[in-house]
Write a protein that holds these residues in place. Structure first.
Motif, PDB file in Angstrom:
ATOM      1  N   GLU A  33     -10.788 147.308 -15.114  1.00 20.65           N
ATOM      2  CA  GLU A  33      -9.678 148.094 -15.640  1.00 20.65           C
ATOM      3  C   GLU A  33      -9.704 148.021 -17.156  1.00 20.65           C
ATOM      4  OE1 GLU A  33      -5.904 147.346 -12.998  1.00 20.65           O
ATOM      5  OE2 GLU A  33      -7.120 145.516 -13.132  1.00 20.65           O
ATOM      6  N   MET A  35      -7.121 148.393 -19.965  1.00 24.98           N
ATOM      7  CA  MET A  35      -5.663 148.390 -19.928  1.00 24.98           C
ATOM      8  C   MET A  35      -5.069 147.657 -21.126  1.00 24.98           C
ATOM      9  SD  MET A  35      -5.433 145.524 -16.908  1.00 24.98           S
ATOM     10  CE  MET A  35      -3.695 145.167 -17.007  1.00 24.98           C
ATOM     11  N   THR A 133      -5.440 152.136 -13.738  1.00 18.86           N
ATOM     12  CA  THR A 133      -4.307 151.212 -13.699  1.00 18.86           C
ATOM     13  C   THR A 133      -3.018 151.997 -13.533  1.00 18.86           C
ATOM     14  OG1 THR A 133      -4.139 151.233 -16.105  1.00 18.86           O
ATOM     15  CG2 THR A 133      -5.447 149.489 -15.121  1.00 18.86           C
TER      16      THR A 133
END
Length: 135
Positions: A33, A35, A133
């Motif tokens: 991810e 993020m 996400t």
């Protein structure tokens, strides 16, 4: 192999025995991810790998990408339960962390540009899959 990469990057002095060993026949698609960090008081981002079955193999692949992107060594730190590998570019520093549970993060304080370069390289590889996400 991972020790050789660390030595090439200047992150580890040459030793007669390898600290990490990775099965060259092992293949896993690593999910990650891209993020924001957990610190809500900054605008910093991170790349998080939390489902790796073989963290050493993941670390080896990441170090090869960091080397290919031309990052310079900025030292390592080995803790009781994790390792930190630091690298730098003209944009700033990044840190790759791996703990004993094989959670791996790529962090960059005030350096989203390098994380975006790493993310683009991960997207070009068949070894990685980006997960979206939740917002």
């Amino acid at each position: 192999m991972i020790t050789e990469i660390l030595e090439k990057l200047g992150l580890r002095k040459k030793k007669s025995t390898d600290y990490y060993t990775v099965d060259k026949n092992y293949h896993e698609v690593f999910k990650y991810e891209f993020m924001p960090t957990f610190d809500k008081e900054t605008d910093d981002y991170m790349i998080r790998f939390s489902t790796a079955k073989n963290g050493d193999h993941l670390l080896e692949k990441l170090l090869m990408i960091i080397d290919r992107l031309g990052f310079d060594s900025d030292g390592t730190s080995e803790m009781i339960d994790e390792i930190w590998i630091n690298a730098k570019s003209t944009n700033g520093r990044i840190t790759i962390t791996k703990d004993i549970w094989d959670f791996v993060f790529i962090l960059a304080e005030n350096n989203k540009a390098d994380l975006e370069k790493i993310d683009a390289e991960l997207n070009r590889s068949n070894d990685f899959e980006k997960m979206e996400t939740e917002k």
